[in-house]
Design an enzyme around this catalytic site. Sequence first.
Site, PDB file in Angstrom:
ATOM      1  N   LYS A 153      10.227  11.595   5.582  1.00  9.49           N
ATOM      2  CA  LYS A 153      10.891  10.296   5.567  1.00  9.49           C
ATOM      3  C   LYS A 153      10.737   9.653   4.189  1.00  9.49           C
ATOM      4  O   LYS A 153       9.684   9.142   3.830  1.00  9.49           O
ATOM      5  CB  LYS A 153      10.287   9.341   6.611  1.00  9.49           C
ATOM      6  CG  LYS A 153      11.173   8.122   6.793  1.00  9.49           C
ATOM      7  CD  LYS A 153      10.436   6.877   7.178  1.00  9.49           C
ATOM      8  CE  LYS A 153      10.026   5.980   6.063  1.00  9.49           C
ATOM      9  NZ  LYS A 153      11.074   5.414   5.221  1.00  9.49           N
TER      10      LYS A 153
ATOM     11  N   GLY B 235       1.886   5.688  -0.437  1.00  7.77           N
ATOM     12  CA  GLY B 235       2.461   4.347  -0.369  1.00  7.77           C
ATOM     13  C   GLY B 235       1.367   3.310  -0.555  1.00  7.77           C
ATOM     14  O   GLY B 235       0.301   3.603  -1.103  1.00  7.77           O
TER      15      GLY B 235
ATOM     16  N   THR C  86      -0.086  -0.252   4.254  1.00  8.94           N
ATOM     17  CA  THR C  86       0.632   0.694   5.115  1.00  8.94           C
ATOM     18  C   THR C  86      -0.261   1.885   5.436  1.00  8.94           C
ATOM     19  O   THR C  86      -0.292   2.368   6.576  1.00  8.94           O
ATOM     20  CB  THR C  86       1.935   1.199   4.435  1.00  8.94           C
ATOM     21  OG1 THR C  86       2.595   0.102   3.828  1.00  8.94           O
ATOM     22  CG2 THR C  86       2.868   1.858   5.419  1.00  8.94           C
TER      23      THR C  86
ATOM     24  N   GLU D  54      -2.460   8.767  -0.023  1.00 11.04           N
ATOM     25  CA  GLU D  54      -2.429   8.457  -1.463  1.00 11.04           C
ATOM     26  C   GLU D  54      -1.909   7.034  -1.567  1.00 11.04           C
ATOM     27  O   GLU D  54      -0.741   6.777  -1.291  1.00 11.04           O
ATOM     28  CB  GLU D  54      -1.487   9.412  -2.210  1.00 11.04           C
ATOM     29  CG  GLU D  54      -1.804  10.891  -2.071  1.00 11.04           C
ATOM     30  CD  GLU D  54      -3.008  11.335  -2.906  1.00 11.04           C
ATOM     31  OE1 GLU D  54      -3.555  10.503  -3.652  1.00 11.04           O
ATOM     32  OE2 GLU D  54      -3.398  12.506  -2.783  1.00 11.04           O
TER      33      GLU D  54
ATOM     34  N   CYS E  22       1.561   4.262  -9.495  1.00  5.13           N
ATOM     35  CA  CYS E  22       0.241   3.966  -8.922  1.00  5.13           C
ATOM     36  C   CYS E  22      -0.866   4.146  -9.942  1.00  5.13           C
ATOM     37  O   CYS E  22      -1.918   3.539  -9.841  1.00  5.13           O
ATOM     38  CB  CYS E  22      -0.008   4.860  -7.717  1.00  5.13           C
ATOM     39  SG  CYS E  22       0.196   6.609  -8.108  1.00  5.13           S
TER      40      CYS E  22
ATOM     41  N   GLU F  33      -3.459  -5.186  -6.771  1.00  5.80           N
ATOM     42  CA  GLU F  33      -2.359  -4.367  -7.289  1.00  5.80           C
ATOM     43  C   GLU F  33      -1.075  -5.195  -7.332  1.00  5.80           C
ATOM     44  O   GLU F  33      -0.627  -5.703  -6.309  1.00  5.80           O
ATOM     45  CB  GLU F  33      -2.130  -3.134  -6.402  1.00  5.80           C
ATOM     46  CG  GLU F  33      -1.070  -2.216  -6.988  1.00  5.80           C
ATOM     47  CD  GLU F  33      -0.730  -1.016  -6.108  1.00  5.80           C
ATOM     48  OE1 GLU F  33      -0.494  -1.205  -4.903  1.00  5.80           O
ATOM     49  OE2 GLU F  33      -0.686   0.105  -6.642  1.00  5.80           O
TER      50      GLU F  33
HETATM   51  P1  NAD Z   1       4.987   1.226   1.327  1.00  4.18           P
HETATM   52  O1  NAD Z   1       3.612   1.423   1.847  1.00  4.18           O
HETATM   53  O2  NAD Z   1       5.677  -0.043   1.582  1.00  4.18           O
HETATM   54  O3  NAD Z   1       5.978   2.375   1.874  1.00  4.18           O
HETATM   55  C1  NAD Z   1       5.667   3.742   1.721  1.00  4.18           C
HETATM   56  C2  NAD Z   1       6.416   4.520   2.793  1.00  4.18           C
HETATM   57  O4  NAD Z   1       5.846   4.185   4.059  1.00  4.18           O
HETATM   58  C3  NAD Z   1       7.904   4.182   2.875  1.00  4.18           C
HETATM   59  O5  NAD Z   1       8.638   5.355   3.150  1.00  4.18           O
HETATM   60  C4  NAD Z   1       7.958   3.239   4.070  1.00  4.18           C
HETATM   61  O6  NAD Z   1       9.193   3.211   4.717  1.00  4.18           O
HETATM   62  C5  NAD Z   1       6.884   3.855   4.962  1.00  4.18           C
HETATM   63  N1  NAD Z   1       6.371   2.966   6.013  1.00  4.18           N
HETATM   64  C6  NAD Z   1       6.298   1.626   6.029  1.00  4.18           C
HETATM   65  N2  NAD Z   1       5.811   1.196   7.221  1.00  4.18           N
HETATM   66  C7  NAD Z   1       5.563   2.293   7.955  1.00  4.18           C
HETATM   67  C8  NAD Z   1       5.070   2.511   9.276  1.00  4.18           C
HETATM   68  N3  NAD Z   1       4.740   1.509  10.081  1.00  4.18           N
HETATM   69  N4  NAD Z   1       4.936   3.765   9.706  1.00  4.18           N
HETATM   70  C9  NAD Z   1       5.264   4.811   8.915  1.00  4.18           C
HETATM   71  N5  NAD Z   1       5.780   4.676   7.679  1.00  4.18           N
HETATM   72  C10 NAD Z   1       5.914   3.425   7.191  1.00  4.18           C
HETATM   73  O7  NAD Z   1       4.882   1.537  -0.233  1.00  4.18           O
HETATM   74  P2  NAD Z   1       6.019   1.363  -1.318  1.00  4.18           P
HETATM   75  O8  NAD Z   1       6.227  -0.082  -1.567  1.00  4.18           O
HETATM   76  O9  NAD Z   1       7.178   2.230  -0.954  1.00  4.18           O
HETATM   77  O10 NAD Z   1       5.324   2.035  -2.586  1.00  4.18           O
HETATM   78  C11 NAD Z   1       4.477   1.354  -3.457  1.00  4.18           C
HETATM   79  C12 NAD Z   1       3.035   1.670  -3.164  1.00  4.18           C
HETATM   80  O11 NAD Z   1       2.828   3.082  -3.203  1.00  4.18           O
HETATM   81  C13 NAD Z   1       2.080   1.099  -4.198  1.00  4.18           C
HETATM   82  O12 NAD Z   1       0.980   0.529  -3.550  1.00  4.18           O
HETATM   83  C14 NAD Z   1       1.654   2.322  -4.996  1.00  4.18           C
HETATM   84  O13 NAD Z   1       0.385   2.213  -5.622  1.00  4.18           O
HETATM   85  C15 NAD Z   1       1.658   3.368  -3.959  1.00  4.18           C
HETATM   86  N6  NAD Z   1       1.751   4.707  -4.543  1.00  4.18           N
HETATM   87  C16 NAD Z   1       0.650   5.484  -4.537  1.00  4.18           C
HETATM   88  C17 NAD Z   1       0.684   6.738  -5.122  1.00  4.18           C
HETATM   89  C18 NAD Z   1      -0.530   7.624  -5.134  1.00  4.18           C
HETATM   90  O14 NAD Z   1      -0.365   8.815  -5.407  1.00  4.18           O
HETATM   91  N7  NAD Z   1      -1.707   7.131  -4.839  1.00  4.18           N
HETATM   92  C19 NAD Z   1       1.872   7.185  -5.709  1.00  4.18           C
HETATM   93  C20 NAD Z   1       2.986   6.357  -5.691  1.00  4.18           C
HETATM   94  C21 NAD Z   1       2.921   5.107  -5.108  1.00  4.18           C
END
Ligand code: NAD
Length: 479
Positions: free
Chosen positions: A172, A225, A229, A247, A281, A383
């Site tokens: 997804k 993400g 979340t 992650e 990130c 963050e």
């Molecule tokens: P997010 O947590 O809002 O969303 C990430 C994914 O989770 C999306 O596909 C979203 O639709 C899904 N999601 C949301 N609610 C959910 C639920 N209840 N059940 C299952 N899936 C759900 O994050 P974002 O805004 O898309 O991305 C930014 C974040 O990602 C930042 O905090 C960043 O640091 C982090 N990030 C981390 C890494 C890493 O490798 N550590 C890499 C890239 C981004």
Amino acid sequence: MQQVLNLMNGVLIPAGCGETIDNISPATGQKIATIPRSNDSDVAVAVKVAKIAQPAWATLSIDERAEWLDKIADALESKIDEIAAAESEDTGKPISLARDVDAARSVSNFRFFANLLREKPKEIYEMKDATNIVVDKPIGIVGLITPWNLPLYLLSWKIAPAIAMGNCVIAKPSELTPMTAFLLSQILLEVGLPVGVVNILHGFGPEVGQAILEHPEIGAISFTGGTATGRHVAATSAPMFKKLSLEMGGKNSTIILADADVEKAVAGSVRAAFLNQGQVCLCGSRILIADEIYDEFANKFVAKVESFKIGDPMDEDTSFGSLISNAHRQKVEAYIDLAIKEGGTILTGGTRPNLQPPFDQGAFLGPTVISDLSPHSRCSTEEIFGPVVVLHRFTSEEEAIAIANNTEYGLAGSVWTEDIDNGIKVAEAIDSGMIWINTWLHRDLRVPFGGVKNSGVGREGGYRSFSFYSEAMNINYPK
Ligand code: NAD
């Protein structure tokens, strides 16, 4: 107007309910596509399809599966410009970045894991009277959930090792950035990957994402993400004893020691702070500078930040694009307001640039540098995930390490010094999954990737990805 579709059972189809979500280009505010609003019924069908496909996929030889990964890599490579253009339009990032980082990495992810699979050593342990053979069995069906900042880069980072190990996947992508996942879906059909091995469902996290977390036949979840979340992902999946890789967010320190080469440190820390408009990130969003060189560094840092060319992401000369959405820009701006209230000084940026139509409707925000805040302030510890950095002074390395460790996160960081041995000593004292010395985001795909504290659980990368996407079983027999 493009109609993005799900990939399921070897065909491209809308969500079962027929509903769609608008996909907006963040640089112009214009609608560029609709995407399926999938839900638990779509996940149920995808799991059925994956269950049928998985046994045959798992019985292919290692060389056969590696060949499939190579075929996907070749097909992606032949469309690198198309991928870069789609990623740039969908995220607002500069086209040069989309091509050199996002698109290029999606190719190398498949190629890297293909080669690693071929090279994977057999694990055999001899005893005096018996032999142990370790067999890495596929989990079965795995769920992959990814964010918007590096859409195809991170999706391919998960799909490649997952299918390499004989699993079928339900993926997804972020609802904000579906375009390159759709291109990948088309490519998988073109190369003829066996039906049901990869299923890509679009939609909202709390709907289709939640259904993936809850489905009892999905045995592992790899999530990238935000930390909030991720906490929800863990709370939902852990009681079902699903394997979990998380992650999550970061608040990474860039530490400039007194003996650093200032020119190199400025160039490296500007890149670390503002790549992808600060939406990586790993970005170094708090810069800790030795008192002796603070003024020189800060002046040169601000001058370099002011040289970014902001505007049309599709222009080859653009070095700074838009944020992912207007809502995200407002969140970032709220942090800038907070910094001012907390006594911070805006050294540069903090405002929206004046751009010509259609980019005046985009989610652009100038790169922002803030000083005079406490290292305990919210802007220095939370963050922000946007183009905002805070500068702090330190008078001893111990103080720099203490500041670096003073956040809930522990993902990455960098240390800048001419004394590598001392740099390694400082790096080891930081609670973090990854530290670069005199460089940043220099990636070897074999090494562990992941964070500690609230930045992550588990590691991906190289053989660690293979371990995550498999269950190790030991077979022992007497001699
Ligand atoms: P997010 O947590 O809002 O969303 C990430 C994914 O989770 C999306 O596909 C979203 O639709 C899904 N999601 C949301 N609610 C959910 C639920 N209840 N059940 C299952 N899936 C759900 O994050 P974002 O805004 O898309 O991305 C930014 C974040 O990602 C930042 O905090 C960043 O640091 C982090 N990030 C981390 C890494 C890493 O490798 N550590 C890499 C890239 C981004």
